[in-house]
Design an enzyme around this catalytic site. Sequence first.
Site, PDB file in Angstrom:
ATOM      1  N   LYS A 210       0.603   7.046  43.142  1.00 35.02           N
ATOM      2  CA  LYS A 210       0.299   6.313  44.047  1.00 35.02           C
ATOM      3  C   LYS A 210      -1.209   5.705  44.340  1.00 35.02           C
ATOM      4  O   LYS A 210      -1.595   4.709  44.314  1.00 35.02           O
ATOM      5  CB  LYS A 210       0.449   6.895  45.500  1.00 35.02           C
ATOM      6  CG  LYS A 210       0.096   6.034  46.627  1.00 35.02           C
ATOM      7  CD  LYS A 210       0.717   6.678  48.049  1.00 35.02           C
ATOM      8  CE  LYS A 210      -0.250   8.036  48.439  1.00 35.02           C
ATOM      9  NZ  LYS A 210      -1.139   7.504  49.391  1.00 35.02           N
TER      10      LYS A 210
ATOM     11  N   ARG B 207      -8.782   7.447  62.273  1.00 31.80           N
ATOM     12  CA  ARG B 207      -9.336   8.099  61.117  1.00 31.80           C
ATOM     13  C   ARG B 207     -10.952   7.488  60.952  1.00 31.80           C
ATOM     14  O   ARG B 207     -11.044   6.173  61.204  1.00 31.80           O
ATOM     15  CB  ARG B 207      -8.607   7.924  59.768  1.00 31.80           C
ATOM     16  CG  ARG B 207      -7.394   8.661  59.683  1.00 31.80           C
ATOM     17  CD  ARG B 207      -6.474   8.177  58.657  1.00 31.80           C
ATOM     18  NE  ARG B 207      -7.056   8.665  57.435  1.00 31.80           N
ATOM     19  CZ  ARG B 207      -6.255   8.795  56.311  1.00 31.80           C
ATOM     20  NH1 ARG B 207      -5.051   8.037  56.373  1.00 31.80           N
ATOM     21  NH2 ARG B 207      -6.763   9.038  55.264  1.00 31.80           N
TER      22      ARG B 207
ATOM     23  N   SER C 248     -14.875  11.522  52.485  1.00 41.65           N
ATOM     24  CA  SER C 248     -13.969  10.730  51.682  1.00 41.65           C
ATOM     25  C   SER C 248     -14.406  10.205  50.713  1.00 41.65           C
ATOM     26  O   SER C 248     -15.550   9.522  50.783  1.00 41.65           O
ATOM     27  CB  SER C 248     -12.987   9.836  52.561  1.00 41.65           C
ATOM     28  OG  SER C 248     -12.130   9.158  51.830  1.00 41.65           O
ATOM     29  N   SER C 249     -13.925  10.450  49.400  1.00 44.33           N
ATOM     30  CA  SER C 249     -14.280   9.499  48.059  1.00 44.33           C
ATOM     31  C   SER C 249     -13.895   8.150  48.092  1.00 44.33           C
ATOM     32  O   SER C 249     -14.200   7.215  47.373  1.00 44.33           O
ATOM     33  CB  SER C 249     -14.063  10.100  46.853  1.00 44.33           C
ATOM     34  OG  SER C 249     -12.578  10.217  46.751  1.00 44.33           O
ATOM     35  N   GLN C 250     -13.100   7.653  49.189  1.00 44.93           N
ATOM     36  CA  GLN C 250     -12.210   6.278  49.321  1.00 44.93           C
ATOM     37  C   GLN C 250     -13.620   5.532  49.625  1.00 44.93           C
ATOM     38  O   GLN C 250     -13.414   4.174  49.343  1.00 44.93           O
ATOM     39  CB  GLN C 250     -11.226   6.290  50.180  1.00 44.93           C
ATOM     40  CG  GLN C 250      -9.963   6.997  49.876  1.00 44.93           C
ATOM     41  CD  GLN C 250      -8.941   6.941  51.183  1.00 44.93           C
ATOM     42  OE1 GLN C 250      -9.285   6.665  52.196  1.00 44.93           O
ATOM     43  NE2 GLN C 250      -7.936   7.596  50.817  1.00 44.93           N
TER      44      GLN C 250
ATOM     45  N   SER D 219     -13.339  15.100  46.712  1.00 43.33           N
ATOM     46  CA  SER D 219     -12.040  14.355  45.947  1.00 43.33           C
ATOM     47  C   SER D 219     -12.897  13.504  44.723  1.00 43.33           C
ATOM     48  O   SER D 219     -12.557  12.169  44.634  1.00 43.33           O
ATOM     49  CB  SER D 219     -11.454  13.523  46.829  1.00 43.33           C
ATOM     50  OG  SER D 219     -11.156  14.300  47.941  1.00 43.33           O
TER      51      SER D 219
ATOM     52  N   ASP E 207      -4.838  16.866  48.322  1.00 43.06           N
ATOM     53  CA  ASP E 207      -3.707  16.407  48.711  1.00 43.06           C
ATOM     54  C   ASP E 207      -2.705  17.715  48.227  1.00 43.06           C
ATOM     55  O   ASP E 207      -1.828  17.691  48.544  1.00 43.06           O
ATOM     56  CB  ASP E 207      -3.235  15.162  47.877  1.00 43.06           C
ATOM     57  CG  ASP E 207      -3.704  13.955  48.428  1.00 43.06           C
ATOM     58  OD1 ASP E 207      -4.133  13.956  49.413  1.00 43.06           O
ATOM     59  OD2 ASP E 207      -3.824  13.041  47.885  1.00 43.06           O
TER      60      ASP E 207
ATOM     61  N   LYS F 223      -7.177  13.502  57.183  1.00 43.30           N
ATOM     62  CA  LYS F 223      -5.910  12.716  56.614  1.00 43.30           C
ATOM     63  C   LYS F 223      -5.170  12.165  57.536  1.00 43.30           C
ATOM     64  O   LYS F 223      -5.733  11.920  58.759  1.00 43.30           O
ATOM     65  CB  LYS F 223      -5.531  13.665  55.570  1.00 43.30           C
ATOM     66  CG  LYS F 223      -6.187  14.008  54.383  1.00 43.30           C
ATOM     67  CD  LYS F 223      -6.560  12.948  53.439  1.00 43.30           C
ATOM     68  CE  LYS F 223      -7.430  13.543  52.159  1.00 43.30           C
ATOM     69  NZ  LYS F 223      -7.460  12.394  51.327  1.00 43.30           N
TER      70      LYS F 223
END
Length: 421
Positions: free
Chosen positions: A20, A117, A162-164, A190, A304, A331
Amino acid sequence: MIVSVSRSSISGTVCAPPSKSYTHRAVLITALSDSGCVHRPLISADTRATISACDAFGADVKLRGDSLEIQGVSGAPRTPENVIDVLNSGTTLRFMSAVAALTDGAVLTGDSSIRSRPNGPLLKALNELGAEAFSIRGNDRAPLVIRGRLRGGSTSLDGSVSSQFLSALLIACPLSSGETTISIKGELKSRPYAEMTLDILRKAGAEICTDGDIFRMRGGQSYRLAEYTVPGDFSSASYPLAAAALAGSATVEGLFPSRQGDSAIVDILREMGAEVSWDMESGEVRVSGADLRGREIDASQTPDLVPTLAVLGAVAEGRTVIKNAEHVRHKETDRIHAMAVELKKMGANIRERPDGLEIDGGDLHGADLHGYHDHRIVMALTLAGIVAGDTRIDTAESVDVSYPGFFEDMRRLGANVRAST
């Protein structure tokens, strides 16, 4: 959908679904280039959200057989005509917020989980780099309004959430008008996901210099990703692999070395006592169950895996401590709290810590469980049901977010799993 799970013995072979995380990145980066083809993508609820958003920004994405053919925007995304709904995909929200800062503006929202979030670090960074970015409700949560345009500069990101956020900026900033420097404050959680982003960007020709936790990139770059084949997903594969460790044996195909941090499941299962072999050339991982032993696990780079690790710890002999996972509370749901609540219903001796879980292993019994509309919670609790028997889990349809074929694969391995509406 409610899924009923009976005690089962696991055996057989399944193929890991496509990653994903790699699919999100490959589709978006190809859409920002001239054109290209992404082979063996994961088609799921989350990745469909990214495909739809790419279309909204002016790309043309078509599924042809087992590939996505993409006519890209050549580094100049179009201003969307409508609000972008990312559904339940946090990755899509964060990545597309940065892409929106390359346009005249966009509004992004999602479901109730997405609207809870946090996005503060990303909004702050986009503002510092020349865009105008804010939450309509003034709480750093979606709906978000992003107005361009990125012009470069310097910014810092809190790496603990978050690394996003970093990945989003790494994708968008090379297409901005000026040079950008991004500094990470604190530990980057992450990190493998950011390395995954860098891996695909560099394959697409991006020039990004890294010096520890500092990332520098010039503006005015362009991407070219003519073809990309998505590897198998270790996050998804962790469920059949853990099922084998808990209740039999199994082989999962399609798992080759990559930047995926969740490949750590191979070593974790081995260290807990399972028999594990990984043929990296053939991409086959085989796991045979044994008496598992509890251990201390640092989940800072493998968030995850936390729900799966909680189930393994609930069954293993002795104590399992999952630590450095406080970012897992942000999350789709607070996964630390959710796993503690649901495993307690099954008789587990489990305690929450601020950054994880402490579990003394023992016997589990069946129970009626809540899946929290969270794909990873549902899949992890299914593993617990395979061991305990007589278990029902609601909101089971959420597995479509990342692993649409999960229940079919579990049945293929011998799990007694029945779905009802």
